[in-house]
Design an enzyme around this catalytic site. Structure first.
Site, short mmCIF file in Angstrom:
data_model
loop_
_atom_site.label_atom_id
_atom_site.label_comp_id
_atom_site.label_asym_id
_atom_site.label_seq_id
_atom_site.Cartn_x
_atom_site.Cartn_y
_atom_site.Cartn_z
N GLY A 239 40.19 6.10 -36.48
CA GLY A 239 41.52 6.65 -36.25
C GLY A 239 42.15 6.00 -35.05
N GLY B 133 42.40 5.20 -31.64
CA GLY B 133 41.28 5.27 -30.71
C GLY B 133 41.55 5.94 -29.37
N GLY C 163 39.43 0.14 -28.33
CA GLY C 163 39.60 1.50 -28.83
C GLY C 163 38.33 2.31 -28.62
N ASP C 164 38.17 3.33 -29.42
CA ASP C 164 37.00 4.21 -29.28
C ASP C 164 35.73 3.62 -29.90
OD1 ASP C 164 38.39 4.49 -31.78
OD2 ASP C 164 37.07 6.17 -32.26
N THR D 42 38.49 0.91 -40.49
CA THR D 42 37.26 0.74 -39.70
C THR D 42 36.07 1.21 -40.53
OG1 THR D 42 38.35 0.96 -37.59
CG2 THR D 42 36.11 1.84 -37.70
N1 ASP Z 1 39.41 3.65 -33.96
C1 ASP Z 1 39.77 2.26 -34.09
C2 ASP Z 1 40.46 1.81 -32.82
O1 ASP Z 1 41.20 2.57 -32.25
C3 ASP Z 1 40.67 1.99 -35.22
C4 ASP Z 1 40.19 2.50 -36.54
O2 ASP Z 1 39.47 3.48 -36.63
O3 ASP Z 1 40.55 1.88 -37.55
O4 ASP Z 1 40.31 0.70 -32.46
#
Ligand code: ASP
Length: 329
Positions: free
Chosen positions: A247, A249, A225-226, A195
């Site tokens: 991370g 999420g 996700g987050d 990300t």
């Molecule tokens: N945080 C993102 C999600 O959970 C994934 C990532 O950070 O790569 O969608």
């Protein structure tokens, strides 16, 4: 991993990072996702470095006559256009073989924010997030409605095929096989998230933050996700700091990670380092709480804790000096 071991890891990496990152006056910081690949392909590390440097320089140039928000959007667009990161082109696949992209952006003066989620035809989701913030009465638009809104506002439309890359397709197949072998349990074997995010502070002391992602490989279609959730993956407040997370999420949403860091700084008067480390240490690692974040405080101090093997990132200071870290020495 035991909670104690995890805590030690966070504290150790936190200190290490504080030594590596420049002490202050940073105007823009970008990240390319928590984690590192198990092994770099030839030239891959250099290519990541070049992309992060290009993002920093483009964002910095946009801030010369613009705002922190301009810097964040411009930097993230560079990384969305690179196939090497899990955002825009190069996004990971859902288990249905589709790309569903999420992005959010926030400015810290009036704390206005915008986000899009589950979109698959907008070339640069971060610009769509900004359009939601500036040109609608809403904060978060999803799916087809978000796409219609973006195109009405002049953003570039692409075919969903644009986002397809062979590397991500292969990752989907590998993940599917692992899940099959483990019969439905959450495999959680991923070593790199990819990300992207940026946080900026302009010469007027305004902060802005943004995050853009394809989410997680093999996610269910419709899962968010987050990253598009203000307060979880992205937050900015001129009184405290700007944050962009990466991370797994779900724990980041449940713990409102980005908002909690800002809140602890504001109410408990903690430094960005102490607030971020405290929030990070409370993430339930045994429930998949793995990842990292970049934080830039109102004085230009950076902190970037993570509990993965790495967090590729870079900073640019007011004098234009660029510092990119792919792996800690
Ligand atoms: N945080 C993102 C999600 O959970 C994934 C990532 O950070 O790569 O969608």
């Amino acid at each position: 991993m035991s909670r104690l071991l995890a805590l030690i890891l966070v504290v150790l990496t936190g200190n290490l990072l504080f030594a590596a990152d420049p002490p202050g006056n940073v105007v823009l910081i970008v990240h390319g996702g928590a984690g590192l690949p198990e092994k770099f392909e030839p030239g891959q590390e250099q290519a990541w470095r070049a992309d992060l440097e290009a993002a920093l320089k483009t964002g910095f140039a946009a801030m010369k006559n613009g705002t922190a928000l301009d810097g964040v959007e411009a930097a993230i667009k560079v990384l969305e256009d690179s196939p090497r990161f899990n955002a825009g082109k190069g996004a990971v696949f859902t288990r249905d073989g589709t790309n569903e992209l999420d992005a959010s952006i926030m400015e810290g003066t009036e704390r206005k924010a915008g986000a899009v989620a589950g979109v698959s035809r907008i070339k640069n989701p971060i610009s769509a997030a900004r359009a939601v913030m500036e040109k609608s009465d809403h904060v978060l638009l999803v799916g087809a409605g978000a796409e219609r809104f973006a195109f009405r506002n002049g953003l570039t439309e692409v075919s969903p095929r644009y986002f397809w890359t062979p590397e991500r397709w292969q990752e989907l197949n590998v993940e599917a096989e692992k899940r099959e072998a483990k019969k439905g349990t959450s495999a959680g074997t991923k070593k790199h998230f990819g990300t992207v995010g940026a946080v900026a502070r302009d010469s007027k002391g305004r902060l802005a933050a943004g995050t853009s992602t394809g989410g997680m490989t093999f996610k269910m279609s419709g899962r968010l996700g987050d990253s598009p959730i203000i307060g979880a993956g992205t937050y900015a407040d001129d009184r405290t700091c700007g944050i962009s997370c990466s991370g797994h999420g779900e724990p980041f949403i449940r713990h409102a990670v980005a908002f909690d860091i800002s809140s602890r700084m504001r109410h408990l008067k903690l430094s960005v380092k102490d607030a971020a480390n405290a929030v990070f240490a409370e993430l339930p690692i045994e429930e998949g709480g793995i990842g990292g974040l970049i934080a830039l405080d109102k004085n230009g101090n950076v902190h970037a804790p993570y509990n993965t093997v790495g967090l590729p990132r870079g900073t640019i200071t007011a004098d234009g000096a660029v510092n990119v870290i792919i792996k800690e020495k």
